[in-house]
Design a protein around this motif. Structure first.
Motif, PDB file in Angstrom:
ATOM      1  N   ILE A 282      32.105  56.224 -11.871  1.00 56.65           N
ATOM      2  CA  ILE A 282      33.281  55.365 -11.721  1.00 56.65           C
ATOM      3  C   ILE A 282      33.103  54.436 -10.521  1.00 56.65           C
ATOM      4  O   ILE A 282      32.339  54.720  -9.599  1.00 56.65           O
ATOM      5  N   VAL A 283      33.813  53.322 -10.574  1.00 52.08           N
ATOM      6  CA  VAL A 283      33.918  52.402  -9.433  1.00 52.08           C
ATOM      7  C   VAL A 283      35.394  52.365  -9.044  1.00 52.08           C
ATOM      8  O   VAL A 283      36.250  52.023  -9.862  1.00 52.08           O
ATOM      9  N   ALA A 284      35.681  52.756  -7.813  1.00 54.12           N
ATOM     10  CA  ALA A 284      37.058  52.778  -7.320  1.00 54.12           C
ATOM     11  C   ALA A 284      37.102  52.042  -5.986  1.00 54.12           C
ATOM     12  O   ALA A 284      36.456  52.468  -5.026  1.00 54.12           O
ATOM     13  N   GLY A 285      37.824  50.932  -5.961  1.00 59.54           N
ATOM     14  CA  GLY A 285      37.836  50.111  -4.757  1.00 59.54           C
ATOM     15  C   GLY A 285      36.448  49.551  -4.507  1.00 59.54           C
ATOM     16  O   GLY A 285      35.834  48.960  -5.406  1.00 59.54           O
ATOM     17  N   ASN A 286      35.933  49.762  -3.326  1.00 56.54           N
ATOM     18  CA  ASN A 286      34.596  49.278  -2.987  1.00 56.54           C
ATOM     19  C   ASN A 286      33.543  50.378  -3.025  1.00 56.54           C
ATOM     20  O   ASN A 286      32.478  50.243  -2.425  1.00 56.54           O
ATOM     21  N   GLN A 287      33.845  51.479  -3.721  1.00 59.55           N
ATOM     22  CA  GLN A 287      32.905  52.591  -3.762  1.00 59.55           C
ATOM     23  C   GLN A 287      32.566  52.996  -5.198  1.00 59.55           C
ATOM     24  O   GLN A 287      33.417  52.962  -6.092  1.00 59.55           O
ATOM     25  N   HIS A 296      24.413  66.468  -7.482  1.00 69.20           N
ATOM     26  CA  HIS A 296      24.894  66.041  -6.176  1.00 69.20           C
ATOM     27  C   HIS A 296      25.980  64.988  -6.414  1.00 69.20           C
ATOM     28  O   HIS A 296      25.821  64.111  -7.279  1.00 69.20           O
ATOM     29  N   VAL A 297      27.056  65.072  -5.671  1.00 65.02           N
ATOM     30  CA  VAL A 297      28.126  64.075  -5.759  1.00 65.02           C
ATOM     31  C   VAL A 297      27.855  63.026  -4.691  1.00 65.02           C
ATOM     32  O   VAL A 297      27.700  63.357  -3.511  1.00 65.02           O
ATOM     33  N   VAL A 298      27.791  61.757  -5.120  1.00 69.08           N
ATOM     34  CA  VAL A 298      27.363  60.684  -4.219  1.00 69.08           C
ATOM     35  C   VAL A 298      28.390  59.554  -4.213  1.00 69.08           C
ATOM     36  O   VAL A 298      28.946  59.190  -5.261  1.00 69.08           O
ATOM     37  N   ALA A 299      28.626  58.999  -3.030  1.00 72.27           N
ATOM     38  CA  ALA A 299      29.446  57.786  -2.882  1.00 72.27           C
ATOM     39  C   ALA A 299      28.565  56.667  -2.353  1.00 72.27           C
ATOM     40  O   ALA A 299      27.838  56.850  -1.372  1.00 72.27           O
ATOM     41  N   VAL A 300      28.619  55.514  -3.017  1.00 78.58           N
ATOM     42  CA  VAL A 300      27.790  54.362  -2.676  1.00 78.58           C
ATOM     43  C   VAL A 300      28.688  53.145  -2.500  1.00 78.58           C
ATOM     44  O   VAL A 300      29.654  52.962  -3.259  1.00 78.58           O
ATOM     45  N   ASP A 301      28.385  52.305  -1.521  1.00 73.84           N
ATOM     46  CA  ASP A 301      29.122  51.058  -1.331  1.00 73.84           C
ATOM     47  C   ASP A 301      28.828  50.119  -2.498  1.00 73.84           C
ATOM     48  O   ASP A 301      27.674  49.770  -2.750  1.00 73.84           O
TER      49      ASP A 301
END
Length: 385
Positions: A282-287, A296-301
């Motif tokens: 998913i893309v939520a806001g700027n992440q 692994h759960v990852v957050a990317v800009d």
């Protein structure tokens, strides 16, 4: 032969054991359940069981919400419309005929219809108000991902690499676009997405493709990953995750490939980062939030591709795709737990046991809560405290 390979790799990945050509086996250890002190405990509003669910089959049937109803289904062919406030059954339809329906692709609700795809290579349309079957059309291959419905068309991406468009009112075949399918692929296909007359989908050959929705004319193909390694398993490059459109960017991720941000106008990458995944993201806001092939759960800009955080504490727990609920990133696992993570740090904020049969799909948001679906067909409507 291809079907046999698909079954073999599915079993291997599910058990967490991959065997090399020389007979070498690498045992994959599932991470123990993290100890989490929950900051909150969501409450159950109602529960309902639809048929037998999907069991341990690949099917990832997610409920759909529309026309004042919640639509649910099980793999064997039971489709139901539920009242959102109570879970009461409005109508129920059994699609099984001479053989098990094997519903796997769906549910999509649009044009006052409910659309589903099956492993028997069929697309089925029901009346959303009554559940009456309106049409059933055979297509070129299993339908494992949800159909796309737009501009009067139902578009499905089949296991044989065929993107096929049907008339939404009649089921009549309108156009087909064939792609290359390697000998060995993962069990799953990318659901197509659309914007401004274009349709975009991932392919088993490691590419993201775009075509004109009205005619099926190919616009461009962009490699997400390229085969590497000495064994067929090492060389898997499927793009099974559904692409995500956010603003003027199209995001895609591939197995043994990359997470890519593509300019919709040119079809060229804005940035590319090395992540391997076959799960929807998913893309939520700027992440961008994604689950890697190691769970692994990852957050990317989303603007630059810079990694913000990575949580490895759920490794190989067979996670669902992520979803954002009430400001938290939420994933389910094969033991039936929901895990809640802080979107800015990746730290756990809550944990909740739902069901022993496991959770294969992310929770589905509704106007006043969310739905959790377990593998045995239990549908729970939950609300934040």
């Amino acid at each position: 032969m291809q079907k046999v390979f698909k079954q073999a790799i599915t079993i291997a990945l599910t058990l967490g054991v991959l065997a090399g050509c020389a007979g070498e086996e690498e045992s994959i250890q599932k991470a123990p359940l993290p100890v989490v002190e929950s900051n909150f405990t969501p409450v159950k509003v109602w529960g309902h069981k639809v048929g037998s669910g999907v069991g341990q089959y690949f099917s990832k049937l997610s409920p759909a919400v529309g026309y004042g109803k919640i639509f649910v289904a099980d793999r064997d062919g039971i489709v139901q419309a539920l009242e959102p406030d109570t879970g009461k059954v409005i109508w129920s339809q059994d699609l099984e005929s001479d053989i098990t329906a094997k519903i796997s692709g769906g549910i999509t609700v649009s044009y006052s219809k409910v659309f589903l795809g099956t492993e028997n290579a069929e697309v089925i349309a029901l009346d959303e108000e009554t559940g009456e079957e309106l049409w059933r059309t055979s297509v070129e291959g299993e339908v494992l991902a949800a159909p796309l419905v737009d501009e009067g068309l139902v578009i499905v991406n089949t296991s044989r690499g065929v993107l096929e468009a049907l008339d939404a009112d009649t089921g009549e075949d309108k156009w087909r676009l064939s792609g290359e399918v390697p000998t060995l692929t993962l069990r799953g296909d990318s659901a197509p997405v659309a914007i401004s007359g274009g349709v975009f989908w991932g392919q088993a050959n490691g590419r993201l493709a775009g075509a004109l929705m009205g005619t099926g004319q190919m616009l461009w193909q962009q490699p997400i990953g390229s085969p590497k390694g000495s064994t067929e398993i090492d060389r898997l490059v499927d793009v099974d995750a559904s692409p995500v459109i956010a603003g003027e960017r199209l995001f895609a991720v591939g197995y043994n490939g990359n997470l890519v941000s593509i300019d919709l106008r040119t079809g060229q990458p804005a940035w590319k980062r090395s992540y391997s995944s076959a799960n929807n993201f998913i893309v939520a806001g700027n992440q961008v939030y994604l689950i890697t092939d190691k769970d692994h759960v990852v957050a990317v800009d989303a603007r630059s591709g810079t990694e913000i955080w990575q949580n490895k504490d759920l490794e190989y727990r067979l996670l669902s795709s992520p979803v954002v609920i009430d400001g938290s990133v939420v994933v389910g696992d094969s033991e039936g737990y929901l895990h809640w993570l802080d979107p800015y740090t990746g730290e756990f904020t809550a944990q909740q046991k739902i069901d022993d049969s496991g959770i294969a799909i992310p929770p589905v948001k509704v106007s006043d809560g969310y739905l959790v679906v377990t593998r045995d067909g239990q549908i729970n409507k939950m609300q934040m405290p």
